[in-house]
Scaffold this motif. Structure first.
Motif, PDB file in Angstrom:
ATOM      1  N   UNK A 102     -35.291   1.391  -7.120  1.00 57.65           N
ATOM      2  CA  UNK A 102     -35.220   1.421  -5.654  1.00 57.65           C
ATOM      3  C   UNK A 102     -34.173   0.405  -5.222  1.00 57.65           C
ATOM      4  N   UNK A 103     -33.313   0.797  -4.302  1.00 56.78           N
ATOM      5  CA  UNK A 103     -32.251  -0.088  -3.822  1.00 56.78           C
ATOM      6  C   UNK A 103     -32.221  -0.102  -2.301  1.00 56.78           C
ATOM      7  N   UNK A 104     -31.863  -1.240  -1.744  1.00 53.61           N
ATOM      8  CA  UNK A 104     -31.565  -1.306  -0.312  1.00 53.61           C
ATOM      9  C   UNK A 104     -30.281  -0.509  -0.096  1.00 53.61           C
ATOM     10  N   UNK A 105     -30.239   0.280   0.970  1.00 59.92           N
ATOM     11  CA  UNK A 105     -29.073   1.120   1.226  1.00 59.92           C
ATOM     12  C   UNK A 105     -27.991   0.316   1.939  1.00 59.92           C
ATOM     13  N   UNK A 106     -26.825   0.246   1.323  1.00 55.48           N
ATOM     14  CA  UNK A 106     -25.660  -0.425   1.910  1.00 55.48           C
ATOM     15  C   UNK A 106     -24.598   0.633   2.206  1.00 55.48           C
ATOM     16  N   UNK A 107     -24.401   0.997   3.471  1.00 58.69           N
ATOM     17  CA  UNK A 107     -23.425   2.036   3.814  1.00 58.69           C
ATOM     18  C   UNK A 107     -22.025   1.780   3.276  1.00 58.69           C
ATOM     19  N   UNK A 108     -21.568   0.523   3.360  1.00 60.65           N
ATOM     20  CA  UNK A 108     -20.215   0.220   2.895  1.00 60.65           C
ATOM     21  C   UNK A 108     -20.084   0.406   1.389  1.00 60.65           C
ATOM     22  N   UNK A 153     -15.841   7.248  -2.620  1.00 68.51           N
ATOM     23  CA  UNK A 153     -14.383   7.293  -2.684  1.00 68.51           C
ATOM     24  C   UNK A 153     -13.840   6.790  -4.016  1.00 68.51           C
ATOM     25  N   UNK A 154     -14.732   6.604  -5.000  1.00 62.81           N
ATOM     26  CA  UNK A 154     -14.298   6.214  -6.342  1.00 62.81           C
ATOM     27  C   UNK A 154     -13.883   4.773  -6.480  1.00 62.81           C
ATOM     28  N   UNK A 155     -14.311   3.918  -5.537  1.00 66.60           N
ATOM     29  CA  UNK A 155     -13.929   2.512  -5.565  1.00 66.60           C
ATOM     30  C   UNK A 155     -14.961   1.633  -6.271  1.00 66.60           C
ATOM     31  N   UNK A 156     -16.040   2.268  -6.750  1.00 68.80           N
ATOM     32  CA  UNK A 156     -17.057   1.511  -7.463  1.00 68.80           C
ATOM     33  C   UNK A 156     -17.971   0.736  -6.535  1.00 68.80           C
ATOM     34  N   UNK A 157     -18.861  -0.017  -7.130  1.00 68.21           N
ATOM     35  CA  UNK A 157     -19.795  -0.844  -6.358  1.00 68.21           C
ATOM     36  C   UNK A 157     -20.122  -2.083  -7.187  1.00 68.21           C
ATOM     37  N   UNK A 165       0.812  -1.214   0.000  1.00 68.74           N
ATOM     38  CA  UNK A 165       0.000   0.000   0.000  1.00 68.74           C
ATOM     39  C   UNK A 165       0.842   1.259   0.000  1.00 68.74           C
ATOM     40  N   UNK A 166       0.328   2.279  -0.635  1.00 68.20           N
ATOM     41  CA  UNK A 166       0.888   3.612  -0.539  1.00 68.20           C
ATOM     42  C   UNK A 166       0.120   4.358   0.560  1.00 68.20           C
ATOM     43  N   UNK A 167       0.675   5.439   1.096  1.00 70.75           N
ATOM     44  CA  UNK A 167      -0.022   6.179   2.151  1.00 70.75           C
ATOM     45  C   UNK A 167      -1.439   6.588   1.758  1.00 70.75           C
ATOM     46  N   UNK A 168      -1.600   7.039   0.521  1.00 75.56           N
ATOM     47  CA  UNK A 168      -2.923   7.438   0.057  1.00 75.56           C
ATOM     48  C   UNK A 168      -3.917   6.294   0.103  1.00 75.56           C
ATOM     49  N   UNK A 169      -3.462   5.097  -0.260  1.00 72.85           N
ATOM     50  CA  UNK A 169      -4.346   3.929  -0.249  1.00 72.85           C
ATOM     51  C   UNK A 169      -4.746   3.557   1.172  1.00 72.85           C
ATOM     52  N   UNK A 170      -3.804   3.667   2.087  1.00 75.46           N
ATOM     53  CA  UNK A 170      -4.104   3.356   3.476  1.00 75.46           C
ATOM     54  C   UNK A 170      -5.124   4.344   4.036  1.00 75.46           C
ATOM     55  N   UNK A 171      -4.954   5.628   3.711  1.00 79.66           N
ATOM     56  CA  UNK A 171      -5.887   6.635   4.201  1.00 79.66           C
ATOM     57  C   UNK A 171      -7.279   6.432   3.596  1.00 79.66           C
ATOM     58  N   UNK A 172      -7.328   6.025   2.334  1.00 76.90           N
ATOM     59  CA  UNK A 172      -8.617   5.726   1.705  1.00 76.90           C
ATOM     60  C   UNK A 172      -9.312   4.593   2.446  1.00 76.90           C
ATOM     61  N   UNK A 173      -8.554   3.575   2.814  1.00 75.66           N
ATOM     62  CA  UNK A 173      -9.133   2.439   3.547  1.00 75.66           C
ATOM     63  C   UNK A 173      -9.709   2.896   4.885  1.00 75.66           C
ATOM     64  N   UNK A 174      -8.967   3.744   5.592  1.00 76.20           N
ATOM     65  CA  UNK A 174      -9.444   4.249   6.879  1.00 76.20           C
ATOM     66  C   UNK A 174     -10.684   5.115   6.678  1.00 76.20           C
ATOM     67  N   UNK A 206     -12.769   5.017   4.213  1.00 78.88           N
ATOM     68  CA  UNK A 206     -13.888   4.170   3.762  1.00 78.88           C
ATOM     69  C   UNK A 206     -14.589   3.543   4.955  1.00 78.88           C
ATOM     70  N   UNK A 207     -13.823   3.000   5.891  1.00 83.22           N
ATOM     71  CA  UNK A 207     -14.406   2.351   7.068  1.00 83.22           C
ATOM     72  C   UNK A 207     -15.146   3.360   7.940  1.00 83.22           C
ATOM     73  N   UNK A 208     -14.548   4.553   8.127  1.00 79.71           N
ATOM     74  CA  UNK A 208     -15.174   5.580   8.949  1.00 79.71           C
ATOM     75  C   UNK A 208     -16.445   6.126   8.296  1.00 79.71           C
ATOM     76  N   UNK A 209     -16.414   6.267   6.979  1.00 81.41           N
ATOM     77  CA  UNK A 209     -17.569   6.781   6.250  1.00 81.41           C
ATOM     78  C   UNK A 209     -18.723   5.780   6.301  1.00 81.41           C
ATOM     79  N   UNK A 210     -18.392   4.498   6.147  1.00 80.96           N
ATOM     80  CA  UNK A 210     -19.422   3.457   6.234  1.00 80.96           C
ATOM     81  C   UNK A 210     -20.044   3.441   7.626  1.00 80.96           C
ATOM     82  N   UNK A 211     -19.202   3.585   8.661  1.00 83.11           N
ATOM     83  CA  UNK A 211     -19.711   3.614  10.036  1.00 83.11           C
ATOM     84  C   UNK A 211     -20.597   4.832  10.257  1.00 83.11           C
ATOM     85  N   UNK A 212     -20.227   5.960   9.664  1.00 86.14           N
ATOM     86  CA  UNK A 212     -21.009   7.191   9.792  1.00 86.14           C
ATOM     87  C   UNK A 212     -22.413   7.013   9.219  1.00 86.14           C
ATOM     88  N   UNK A 213     -22.522   6.211   8.153  1.00 86.92           N
ATOM     89  CA  UNK A 213     -23.815   6.003   7.499  1.00 86.92           C
ATOM     90  C   UNK A 213     -24.558   4.777   8.014  1.00 86.92           C
TER      91      UNK A 213
END
Length: 442
Positions: free
Chosen positions: A281-287, A294-298, A68-77, A79-86
């Protein structure tokens, strides 16, 4: 969906590009821009600050993994925090009782009536339920007629009492009628106002006490940002609803409501509306939503949509034709119909990792399919099965028959050849080539 927020976060993360490790300085600079992006997206200041502080705390001192590069690690963190927020994970709808009663509330113009029909269609098609809709909006002109029209589209009955101005009585009689006819879910569409007022709150509270719903859903327009959050807070104090529905996520949504409503009212987002069609209509998935922001797709949601339209026998037939280079315009036409059933094309492309940036500058006209369909349908069966025979005179006849210009016929033939290449790539699991196809549809 959330394009501006995604772009700004992506630019913020570029600050870390090239750095060998995460430091307090580069993290602070990056998260300052992230916080600014969140505020621009109409995220509450306090929540934006708490979010970035939490990310900073978890990022500092961590060792960057070898891969991982620093940017990738921060994206991972992030992503997890954003999912928890939602809300961390998807929340189920409660359908207890016989019939189970679902009460729909919200302001006028938030999309309650349309969502009520969408939910009925969702429960019927995907959950095997036998729903009935109850028209309890006695104030908005044509609200009852709108629900009846939508009910006919999805083949779900609508209970209404013309001339009755008592929504509590309508809701109660609707539930009794549903019991008599054997419906196991009743969805009650209630009235809204242009703004929160005491009269509306008293009325929805009376309906809630009378019907004792197993599920109360609050519908909000995602484009209204923090106004939606404030309205949800006011309604929750009266109703103590079970979940939130965000509508119009296919519009110019900044993201503030999606990111902060859970933290504000402590109620999960259960559904999202992504268009006017009854299956939008979609079920909402926070993750998954965090991934998209974050541009990681779904990819998971994309696969789920594809599976709903998947026909194993048809897939085997198509794969055989692709393998033997016999993919023709009849197959092309069939694939267009499948794609249309899956939803908005640009939204679908946005579910592929990294495609948000590419699709940003590509304007896909959904009506372009109509032109393509008209041209293909103007071909003879022989021409559709044998595209190589399409000479100049045949193209001219097809153009006249479809009401399109000869250049559009030539363009479609080129798109067809591109599709053949894309299908081969998709067989091997790669997304390359799709961009060219979509760009050709502009």
């Amino acid at each position: 969906m959330f394009e501006n927020l995604s772009d700004k976060i992506d630019k913020a993360l570029h600050i870390l590009k090239g750095h060998g490790k995460i430091t307090e300085v580069n993290v602070a600079d990056t998260l300052k821009e992230v916080r600014r992006a969140l505020l621009d997206a109409d995220v509450n200041f306090k929540i934006a600050k708490e979010f970035t502080n939490s990310v900073k705390e978890k990022a500092l001192g961590q060792k960057v993994l070898t891969s991982l590069q620093p940017g990738q690690l921060l994206v991972k963190i992030m992503r997890d925090e954003m999912a928890a927020l939602m809300g961390s994970k998807a929340a189920d709808i409660s359908l207890q009782g016989n019939p189970a009663v679902v009460l729909i509330a919200g302001l006028q113009g938030s999309g309650k009536t349309t969502f009520s029909a969408k939910l009925a269609n969702f429960l019927k098609r995907k959950k095997g339920r036998n729903p009935m809709l109850v028209a309890a909006d006695v104030y908005r002109p044509a609200a009852i007629d709108q629900l009846k029209v939508l009910g006919e589209q999805i083949q779900v009955p609508v209970f209404a009492i013309e001339g009755n101005k008592n929504p509590v009585e309508i809701a109660q009689k609707g539930i009794e009628h549903a019991k008599t006819l054997g419906h196991n879910v009743v969805i009650v569409d209630t009235a809204g106002r242009l703004s929160v007022d005491q009269e509306m709150m008293d009325e929805i509270a009376r309906i809630h006490r009378a019907v004792k719903p197993s599920e109360t859903l609050f519908v909000v327009d995602a484009m209204t940002g923090q106004d939606a959050v404030n309205t949800a807070k006011a309604f929750n104090e009266v109703l103590d609803f079970d979940g939130v529905v965000l509508t119009k996520l296919d519009g110019d949504t900044r993201g503030g409501a999606a990111l902060t409503i859970k933290a504000t009212v402590n109620k999960p987002i259960k559904f999202v509306g992504t268009g006017e069609k009854m299956d939008a209509i979609d079920i909402f998935h926070p993750d998954r939503m965090a991934d998209r922001i974050l541009g990681m797709g779904d990819v998971v949601s994309l696969v789920e949509r594809a599976q709903e339209q998947y026909n194993e026998e048809e897939a085997r037939r198509l794969n055989k034709k692709i393998a033997t280079n016999k993919f023709d315009f009849e197959d092309f036409f069939s694939q267009i119909q499948q794609i249309k059933k899956m939803g908005n094309v640009k939204d679908l492309m946005g579910m592929l990792p990294g495609m948000n940036k590419v699709m940003k500058n590509i304007d896909i006209d959904e009506n372009a399919f109509k032109h393509i369909e008209a041209i293909i349908q103007s071909m003879t069966p022989q021409e559709r099965r044998n595209p190589e025979i399409l000479n100049g005179s045949r193209k001219k006849r097809i153009a006249m028959g479809s009401g399109r210009d000869i250049s559009e016929v030539n363009k479609l033939i080129k798109q067809f050849e591109d599709m053949k290449k894309v299908m081969k790539i998709m067989q091997s699991g790669g997304p390359r080539g799709l961009t060219g196809l979509m760009r050709g549809m502009r």
